[in-house]
Structures are given as structure tokens and as C-alpha cells.
Scaffold this motif. Structure first.
Motif, PDB file in Angstrom:
ATOM      1  N   ASP A   1       2.552   1.686  -3.435  1.00  0.00           N
ATOM      2  CA  ASP A   1       1.625   2.207  -4.443  1.00  0.00           C
ATOM      3  C   ASP A   1       1.386   3.708  -4.244  1.00  0.00           C
ATOM      4  O   ASP A   1       1.351   4.486  -5.206  1.00  0.00           O
ATOM      5  N   GLN A   2       1.227   4.092  -2.972  1.00  0.00           N
ATOM      6  CA  GLN A   2       1.008   5.511  -2.689  1.00  0.00           C
ATOM      7  C   GLN A   2       2.234   6.342  -3.080  1.00  0.00           C
ATOM      8  O   GLN A   2       2.108   7.449  -3.639  1.00  0.00           O
TER       9      GLN A   2
ATOM     10  N   ASP B   1       0.826  -1.206   0.000  1.00  0.00           N
ATOM     11  CA  ASP B   1       0.000   0.000   0.000  1.00  0.00           C
ATOM     12  C   ASP B   1       0.860   1.255   0.000  1.00  0.00           C
ATOM     13  O   ASP B   1       0.589   2.223  -0.738  1.00  0.00           O
TER      14      ASP B   1
END
Length: 592
Positions: A386-387, A383
């Protein structure tokens, strides 16, 4: 407290549950860990005994070999004592006659003096005197080899190079009609110059006779051989030939460490010792069957080595039969589970360890908890990654947009200027900003691997500059030859700006006033770890008339960009005309 007492105390503390019944929550008796501890105790208890037995066996074998080697060596010297006396007597005889004037001159009386010296010695059948040039002067009985063949004899060459009494290899004697060994003493005159030699013939048959008359241990083999390794006499030539005849290696056995071994024609092992007999011209070897020498040693050593092995094998079989199903299979299952976790399969759980010992169940639970924690951590990392990728792409996108705004402002400002020089400066600045925007656009379009394709970047830069400077209208052609090359953004930006400055100079200065031609752009590996960017035009070329004007803004910028990536820039006139700009910089590894 001694080390052994400390070890006992540790074992008692660790094995306190032995003999007690540890009841689990479900009423089952926990006994698996006790079996493993028992295996450890037995192994530790047998290890010192096994090590001591091995050491005793090896030490016994080493000591027996040393004893046998020394005994064989002494036996060899004792067996050749009569031969040694013969060689010593021969040396004494010729040394006694070495200073006799009649013998040294080979004059009248030489033959009679030689015969008197060897009279009564059956093992010395002849003597001879040879001059410095190899000519026969006199002998006790007849001639040995003739006046012309002596210089070609091996013993004569050895005598010329020797400083003391030497023994030759066996040769055939014309005087005594059988083989002899020459004992040769080199002679020197008052000026210490070589004056020939005085030799005495030693009967080989006599050496063989006294060898065979020796009382030796049963089965012993004795051999007398010269320095080349060839056997002279032996009491058992059939055995001595394969055992002692090792070519030139045989005399070297006298200096070898440890016990020497060999095999006869039947493949049976023999132990032997070799000792120099006299000045390393002759050697004596003594050999006996290894089975006879080490009969009891083999039995003792075998018992010393096999007894601890047998004890450990029996103990291991007993322990293995008990612990195989409990310990080995549990470890195997845990190993497969750990391998699966190492390959990223964290959903697997070692559920088959339901009936395993509690230690293995606890380890399985720990592995399951670890796999679950790793899964959760990987989810959070994905996560976050991806951010981060979205944020970085957004940053490059905004930088590109900002640079495009700057380009638009520069275009508006240039359209309001009336001064051509000022408008050209603004346009050149706009070109540099456009190069930066192009780099950021390529970074934005790439995946998040941190590298830029320099070949594609050069193609885009060249196309935009060619269109901006009206290359087709001015009949200018651009040729790009760049090998595939990827590098980090902090290298790609200075490299791109360098190419923009060099190309701009080519269009502005190389092809001014209607000049036409080609521009060549290349990027290649120049040396291991070094890349080279080359930009060459066929324009009017740089000035070589010795002008001392300060370098322009483009030249200073190219030097600054080259310095940023640790490169070296050079600008010169090309031999085919035009200007050649080269930038050589380190080939840095892109980030993984």
C-alpha cells in the motif's frame, strides 16, 4: 559392514524406544510412533521375499515357455519328416531330368523319360514340361490344364519369377483327377534366359495319408499349410482350422518370438509352434492344449505369485486395523489443514489432534506456527505494498505536475517570441511534453498493475492534437481504429511520442496551404507476436522527386522512438494519395 548390517543398525537406532514406556508430561504413555515403526519394519522385511517370489514365478513361466516352444518346434519338424522327404525326392527327380535334351525340347522320348523317372513313386503321379511362353510341351500322363490356361495358373507365375525349386499351392489336376502340389524348377538356356519350367505333381492325398499314419502324442494336432496360410493336410482338421488358420499371419509365426497361443471353437487355449518346411513355401505346425503342457507350471507359478501376496495382505490387514485410527486419521486432518493454508485460510488450527501421537502433534504445532508467521508476513507485505502504491502514484502525479509547469513556461516563452519559426518550434516541443504528461496522468489514474491502455491513450492524444492544430476549423477529420491493447509504461511512452510526431507531421506538412481531408490512425495485430501502428493522411504526401535533404527532427525522433521499443518504421506515399507512416513492433507481454 554390509548393506544389510548397516540397515539393521539403523533400524535398531531408530527403534530403540520399542519395549520402553515413554511417559509424557501428563502421565500418558506415548505408543503411537511405535506402531508406525512396526508397520515400516514388517513392510521392509516382506518386500524382498515378495520380490524374490514374484521374480521366481515369472522366471519359471518364461523358462517353461521357452522349453515348450522349442519342444513343439522340434515335434513339428519330426512330425513332417516324411512330407519333407517327399518334397526332397520330388526336387531330386526333376533336377535329374532338367538337363535331358529330349525333355528340354519336349521332343520324342520326353514322355517315356518322364514315366521312367516317376515309376514306382506313388506320391509322384505326373510330370510336365512347359515352354517359356506357357505352352504345354509334354507330360508323363495326359495333359494337366490344356495349352492355353497354363499362363493363367498361379504356380506358373511363381515359376517365372523364381530362381530355384518352388512348391505351388494345391490345385486340381486333370491328369490324376484329384488335388496335387506342383514342384516346379525354372529352366534357363545358355544365355541365362528363361526357358520354361519342369514340374512334378505331388499327390496331396498321399501327403494326407502319411500324415494320418504318424504316431503323435495324445491330443497333438499337426497341420501342413502353404505360404498363404491355407491348410493343406492335417490329422485333425476341426481343431487345426481355428488354431492354425490365421490367414497370411500363420507363416509369420515361424519368425515370432516367444510361445504362440490360439483358441479352438470351444474357446480352449492351445500352444503351438510353426516351422518352415522347405524354402518357406510350405510350413508345418504342431499344437497341444496349453492346460496339458503347463499343468504343473500353472500350479507352481500360482503358488509363487500368490504366497507373497497373501503374506503381504495378511500383514497389511493386521497393521491397518491397528494404525487406521491413529495414523491415517491424523494424516487426513493434517492434509485438510494444509489444504486450507494453501487456500489462504490461516486462521484454522488442527485442534482435533489432541490425542494423536506426539509426532503428529509436533507437526500440527509446526503448521500452526507457520500459519501465524505467514499471517504476520502477509500483513507486513500488504502494508508495504500500500505504501509503495501511494509513493508511485505520488511520483507520477508530481511528474505530471512538473511537465505541466514546463508546458506553461514554454507557452510563456512562445508568447514573447516574434519569429514564427521559433514560436512553432516551441509549440512543437510543448506538444511533445504534453504527450508525456498525458501518459503519466493515465498511469496515475490506473491501479498499480504496471500497464497502460494504449487505445484510450491514442484517443486522448488525437483529441488534444486535433484541437491544438485547429482540425475542425481546417476541415480535417480524424478516424481512430485501435484494438484494446495494454502494455508497459516503458513501451507506452515511446509509442505515444511516435504517434505525436507522426500526427504533427500530418497536420503541419500534409495539410498545409489549405489542404483538407482525413487522418486515419489504427493499431492492430499484424502477425503473431507483432503489433502495427499506422497513421495515414490524405494530404499532399511525401516528396518522391529524389531530394537528398537531411531528415527533419520529427523523422529522427520517430526513428529513435521506434528503436526504443525494438520496432521498424517506414514512411511512403499511399497509393490513394497522402502519406503512410507504419510502426511495427513486438507485442511484449505485460507484467503479471
Amino acid at each position: 559392514m554390509t548393506f544389510w548390517d548397516s540397515s539393521i543398525a539403523w533400524l535398531q537406532d531408530r527403534f530403540r524406544p520399542i519395549g520402553a514406556k515413554n511417559t509424557a508430561s501428563n502421565g500418558e504413555i506415548e505408543t503411537g510412533s511405535l506402531r508406525f515403526r512396526f508397520q515400516l519394519v514388517v513392510g521392509l522385511a516382506l518386500l524382498p521375499v515378495a520380490a524374490l517370489s514374484f521374480w521366481q514365478g515369472i522366471e519359471r513361466l518364461r523358462l517353461d515357455q521357452e522349453i515348450v516352444r522349442e519342444a513343439l518346434r522340434q515335434s513339428a519338424l519330426a512330425a513332417a519328416s516324411d512330407e519333407l522327404n517327399v518334397f526332397v525326392a520330388a526336387e531330386q527327380v526333376i533336377r535329374a531330368l532338367a538337363n535331358d535334351p529330349s525333355i528340354r525340347a519336349g521332343a520324342t522320348g520326353c514322355r517315356s523319360r518322364m514315366r521312367e523317372a516317376i515309376a514306382g513313386t506313388k506320391f509322384l503321379p505326373n510330370m510336365l514340361r512347359v515352354s517359356a511362353d506357357g505352352k504345354f510341351l509334354c507330360s508323363a500322363f495326359g495333359t494337366e490344364t490344356g495349352t492355353t490356361s497354363i499362363p493363367h495358373q498361379a504356380w506358373w507365375s511363381d515359376a517365372k519369377n523364381a530362381l530355384n525349386f518352388t512348391l505351388s499351392e494345391p490345385v486340381y489336376s486333370n491328369a490324376v483327377k484329384h488335388r496335387v502340389v506342383y514342384g516346379v524348377l525354372p529352366l534357363f538356356d545358355e544365355n541365362n534366359a528363361f526357358d520354361g519350367s519342369l514340374g512334378v505333381a505331388i499327390d496331396v492325398d498321399w501327403l494326407d495319408y502319411i500324415q494320418r499314419q504318424k504316431l503323435l502324442p495324445r491330443g497333438a494336432v499337426v497341420a501342413l499349410f502353404e505360404k498363404s496360410g491355407r491348410i493343406v493336410v492335417s490329422n485333425n482338421l476341426d481343431v487345426a482350422t481355428p488354431v492354425f488358420s490365421q490367414g497370411a499371419k500363420t507363416p509369420r509365426g515361424a519368425d515370432a518370438d516367444g510361445l504362440l497361443t490360439a483358441t479352438d471353437r470351444g474357446g480352449e487355449a492351445w500352444s503351438l509352434a510353426i516351422a518352415p518346411l522347405i524354402r518357406r513355401d510350405f510350413y508345418v505346425g504342431f499344437s497341444m492344449k496349453s492346460s496339458h503342457l503347463f499343468r504343473f507350471t500353472y500350479v507352481h507359478v500360482t503358488v509363487d505369485l500368490l504366497l507373497p501376496v497373501l503374506m503381504m495382505v495378511l500383514a497389511s490387514l493386521a497393521i491397518w486395523s491397528v494404525t487406521d485410527r491413529v495414523v491415517v486419521r491424523s494424516i487426513d486432518l493434517l492434509q485438510r489443514t494444509a489444504t486450507a493454508y494453501g487456500n489462504g485460510h490461516y486462521a484454522i488450527r488442527p485442534a482435533a489432534l489432541k490425542n494423536a501421537p506426539k509426532e503428529f502433534r509436533q507437526l500440527a504445532d509446526s503448521l500452526s506456527d507457520m500459519a501465524q508467521a505467514v499471517q504476520e508476513r502477509d500483513r507486513r507485505l500488504r502494508d508495504a505494498l500500500d505504501q509503495k502504491a501511494v509513493l508511485i502514484k505520488e511520483i507520477h502525479h508530481r511528474v505530471k505536475n512538473s511537465l505541466q509547469i514546463v508546458m506553461s513556461l514554454l507557452s510563456l516563452q512562445a508568447s514573447r517570441l516574434r519569429d514564427p519559426a521559433a514560436r512553432e518550434a516551441i509549440e512543437q516541443t510543448r506538444t511533445r511534453v504534453n504527450a508525456l504528461a498525458l501518459v503519466h496522468r493515465m498511469i496515475y489514474e490506473l491501479d498499480l498493475d504496471g500497464t497502460v491502455d494504449i487505445k484510450a491513450l491514442l484517443d486522448d492524444i488525437v483529441t488534444q492534437l486535433h484541437q491544438g492544430f485547429g482540425g475542425d476549423r481546417r476541415a480535417i477529420k480524424v478516424h481512430v481504429e485501435a484494438q484494446p491493447y495494454r502494455t508497459k509504461a516503458d513501451v507506452a511512452i515511446p509509442l505515444t511520442l511516435f504517434a505525436v510526431e507522426a500526427m504533427t507531421n500530418a497536420y503541419k506538412h500534409g495539410f498545409e496551404k489549405g489542404h483538407t481531408g482525413n487522418i486515419f490512425v489504427s493499431l492492430a495485430l499484424s502477425a503473431p507476436g507483432q503489433m502495427k501502428l499506422t497513421i495515414r493522411d490524405e494530404g499532399r504526401g511525401v516528396s518522391l522527386d529524389g531530394e537528398t535533404n537531411e531528415p527533419g527532427t520529427g523523422a529522427r525522433l520517430m526513428a529513435a522512438f521506434a528503436n526504443q521499443i525494438g520496432g521498424q518504421v517506414s514512411t511512403r506515399r499511399h497509393e490513394q494519395g497522402g502519406t503512410l507512416v507504419e510502426l511495427e513492433f513486438p507485442d511484449t507481454e505485460p507484467p503479471a
